[in-house]
Scaffold this motif. Structure first.
Motif, short mmCIF file in Angstrom:
data_model
loop_
_atom_site.label_atom_id
_atom_site.label_comp_id
_atom_site.label_asym_id
_atom_site.label_seq_id
_atom_site.Cartn_x
_atom_site.Cartn_y
_atom_site.Cartn_z
N SER A 191 -2.21 -9.25 -11.64
CA SER A 191 -1.73 -9.74 -10.34
C SER A 191 -0.21 -9.58 -10.17
CB SER A 191 -2.09 -11.23 -10.18
OG SER A 191 -1.29 -12.02 -11.06
N HIS A 192 0.27 -8.54 -9.65
CA HIS A 192 -0.27 -7.22 -9.41
C HIS A 192 0.64 -6.30 -10.19
CE1 HIS A 192 -0.69 -3.39 -7.24
NE2 HIS A 192 -1.67 -3.85 -6.50
N ALA A 193 0.11 -5.29 -10.88
CA ALA A 193 0.92 -4.43 -11.74
C ALA A 193 1.98 -3.66 -10.98
CB ALA A 193 0.02 -3.46 -12.51
N GLY A 194 1.80 -3.46 -9.68
CA GLY A 194 2.75 -2.69 -8.89
C GLY A 194 3.79 -3.52 -8.18
N GLU A 219 0.79 -1.22 0.00
CA GLU A 219 0.00 0.00 0.00
C GLU A 219 0.83 1.28 0.00
OE1 GLU A 219 -2.77 -0.54 3.20
OE2 GLU A 219 -3.79 -2.20 2.17
N TYR A 220 2.17 1.16 -0.12
CA TYR A 220 2.95 2.39 -0.18
C TYR A 220 2.62 3.17 -1.47
CZ TYR A 220 6.27 1.03 -3.87
OH TYR A 220 6.83 0.69 -5.08
N HIS A 221 2.17 2.45 -2.51
CA HIS A 221 1.83 3.12 -3.76
C HIS A 221 0.37 2.87 -4.15
CE1 HIS A 221 2.30 -0.92 -4.99
NE2 HIS A 221 3.30 -0.82 -5.82
N GLN A 222 -0.49 2.76 -3.13
CA GLN A 222 -1.87 2.41 -3.42
C GLN A 222 -2.60 3.46 -4.26
OE1 GLN A 222 -4.27 2.25 0.18
NE2 GLN A 222 -2.88 3.65 1.22
N HIS A 223 -2.12 4.70 -4.22
CA HIS A 223 -2.75 5.76 -5.01
C HIS A 223 -2.56 5.56 -6.51
CE1 HIS A 223 1.42 6.88 -4.25
NE2 HIS A 223 1.38 7.63 -5.34
N ARG A 224 -1.63 4.69 -6.91
CA ARG A 224 -1.36 4.48 -8.33
C ARG A 224 -2.22 3.38 -8.94
NH1 ARG A 224 5.21 3.91 -8.06
NH2 ARG A 224 5.61 5.65 -6.64
N ASN A 243 -4.83 -5.83 -8.96
CA ASN A 243 -5.45 -4.53 -9.24
C ASN A 243 -6.23 -4.63 -10.53
OD1 ASN A 243 -2.62 -4.43 -10.52
ND2 ASN A 243 -3.63 -2.68 -11.47
N ARG A 244 -7.12 -3.67 -10.72
CA ARG A 244 -7.98 -3.68 -11.90
C ARG A 244 -7.67 -2.49 -12.78
NH1 ARG A 244 -14.60 -4.57 -12.02
NH2 ARG A 244 -14.83 -4.32 -14.29
N GLU A 245 -7.62 -2.75 -14.09
CA GLU A 245 -7.50 -1.69 -15.09
C GLU A 245 -8.59 -1.93 -16.13
OE1 GLU A 245 -3.60 -1.53 -16.74
OE2 GLU A 245 -2.62 -1.12 -14.82
#
Length: 312
Positions: free
Chosen positions: A69-72, A35-40, A61-63
């Protein structure tokens, strides 16, 4: 058969406890890291229950109409524990696809967790996506790994670089000087590739404060001057070189080689694998031959990182 729940903050403790006891999870799946980059990212992580018991997790994440699973994260895929079976995992993916269709999701991009990060055999998901999903391989990166007990003699060019560092009095130690190292790293990445580090200085400092036993910086200095650094991510059985970079003088004096000459044997005494990470771009279609040549010079050999896709 399976009950599926979207992740919410109230499930944080259940999620993190499961990751800690899983057979293939690492601290990258801990919510304090994710969640350090959850805003992205639009989080779409899922929890799977069987007979009232938490059975598996899917960091995702969803786009639009696609689940990733998971782009970040460097790798993704299902996180499972020792109780997972092949037959249940097949049914798990059947339930996943039914759930995703109901949510309007049409495609899945699935990044596998490389097997060296498994604490025990954990490839039930690879069978299930073949058996149930008709998944197709869409990307294959190659990384470089040293296995404890199978170390290779360093190439001459690497050994000579360590000799140069020794003659210049280069000293290697663990450090908290992320700011100094990030200056070197950012300058090199920008000059060579026109990019910034994946993590900003503030982000890596935050993650280090949250995971001080898992994220460590080793530096090479001469008379207090910072020449190079390597950031290690430490997993249950893998020491992963997340970042490495050197100043112009550090490159000339073999500072990176000096760091690796110290930390590789130290970490292999505790961890089974030393992972240099990937040397490819564009989903594996471009091989950075100079980069992988350097890693192979330390005795590392190939490990594939695979991505799959399927339509639900």
């Amino acid at each position: 058969m399976f009950k599926i729940r979207r992740y919410t903050a109230e499930l944080r403790d259940d999620w993190n406890l499961f990751v800690a006891r899983s057979k293939n999870g690492t601290f990258l799946f801990d919510r304090n890291y994710m969640e350090y980059h959850q805003h992205r990212f639009a989080d779409f992580s899922l929890l799977f229950y069987l007979k009232g018991r938490l059975y598996a997790l899917l960091p995702a994440n969803r786009e639009g109409n696609t689940l990733l699973s998971h782009a970040g994260l460097t790798y993704g895929g299902f996180v499972m524990d020792a109780q997972a079976t092949a037959a249940d995992t097949v049914r798990l993916f059947e339930g996943l696809n039914d759930y995703l269709r109901a949510q309007g999701i049409e495609k899945v991009v699935y990044k596998c967790i490389p097997w060296i990060y498994h604490r025990m055999a954990a490839e039930e998901d690879l069978y299930a996506i073949f058996r149930t999903c008709g998944a197709r391989l869409v990307a294959r990166d190659i990384g470089s790994v040293i296995t404890r007990g199978s170390e290779q003699r360093w190439q001459r060019v690497r050994r000579r670089a360590v000799d140069r560092a020794d003659k210049q009095g280069v000293v290697v130690r663990q450090s908290d000087d992320f700011a100094g190292f990030w200056e070197i790293l950012t300058e090199n990445l920008n000059a060579k590739y026109g990019v910034q580090p994946v993590h900003s200085l503030d982000e890596i400092s935050l993650l280090h404060s949250r995971f001080p036993d898992h994220i460590k910086l080793y530096t090479a200095t001469v008379d207090g001057e910072l020449l190079a650094g390597v950031v290690l991510y430490l997993m249950p059985q893998v020491a992963h070189a997340q970042y490495s970079s050197a100043s112009a003088k550090g490159k000339q004096w073999g500072a990176i080689d000096k760091i690796y000459s110290q930390i590789i044997p130290e970490t292999l005494a505790e961890y089974r694998y030393f992972d240099f990470g990937r040397s490819t771009e564009n989903r594996g279609l471009y091989l950075n031959e100079n980069l992988i040549f350097q890693k192979e010079g330390y005795g590392a050999r190939g490990l594939c990182w695979d991505w799959y896709e399927w339509n639900v």
